[in-house]
Design an enzyme around this catalytic site. Sequence first.
Site, short mmCIF file in Angstrom:
data_model
loop_
_atom_site.label_atom_id
_atom_site.label_comp_id
_atom_site.label_asym_id
_atom_site.label_seq_id
_atom_site.Cartn_x
_atom_site.Cartn_y
_atom_site.Cartn_z
N ASP A 196 -0.12 5.11 0.96
CA ASP A 196 -0.42 6.21 1.84
C ASP A 196 -0.33 5.37 3.32
O ASP A 196 -1.06 4.39 3.71
CB ASP A 196 -1.96 6.94 1.50
N ASP B 218 0.72 -1.18 -0.03
CA ASP B 218 0.01 -0.08 0.13
C ASP B 218 0.89 1.28 -0.12
O ASP B 218 2.06 1.09 0.44
CB ASP B 218 -0.96 0.11 1.19
#
Length: 280
Positions: A81, A79
């Site tokens: 953020d 991922d």
Amino acid sequence: MNLVLQGLDDCKARLERIAALTAPANLTWLGERALRCEGISFSPALRQTIEVAAHAAQLDATYMVGIRHLNEFKLLAMDMDSTFITIECIDEIADMQGLKPQVAAITEAAMRGELDFAASLTRRVALLEGLDATALERVYEERLRLSPGAETMLKAVQAAGLKTLLVSGGFTFFTSRLKARLGLDYTHANELEIVDGKLTGKVIGGIVDADEKKRTVERVCAGLGIMPAQAIVMGDGANDLKMMGIAGLSVAFRAKPVVREQANVALNFVGLDGILPLLA
């Protein structure tokens, strides 16, 4: 059963103190800030004792069956953020509109799994309507920073021959730049619509939600001719759980409680390079 303890800074004494609680058959130092306790007895009560003591000492404790190695894996999927980078890009973009508190509150609820991700993203992006697109460059240059240990981890993973995937509910403006800058193999994210130099408050195409993240990991694995069990998947929010759930090793990085509870590994104190002692 083995237990890997690791921490930051001068943590040797703390590592040895927690390790002593496990009555290990053998202790192996994995560098200066990680210690593997091998052949320990396991019980739920002991595990709870170790985890509470380790957390109080600001150490990460990871239980593992046997010893695993980085070369068992072929893909690292991350991922973006609040995992690979330290910020939530949409919150920082919203700050350019004076709307960070409102948007950040929605982001936080979505990451805890309290809101539908796609609906929450649509709602947040709509608040950006009319913002000059130069705000994206400002966020990238002024606010985007890699998470601690990210570059060390990435170099080790790439040197071991793993392919890398950055799959994000964030935006292509940032993933494409990180791909070029760091030599990532694959990226997938949402694309913000820009017309006449301004954000329209819309996303082009389908939204990269939890299901799409999982499908992306599956597509990349299929393209590489590997099984998802040969992938390491890292995330921090509820929208990462589905892709983490198909991985051979799931890693929660400074994650929400719902993610920590379901991951194979939870790194709360060390950096992203904390996966390396686990796979030494």
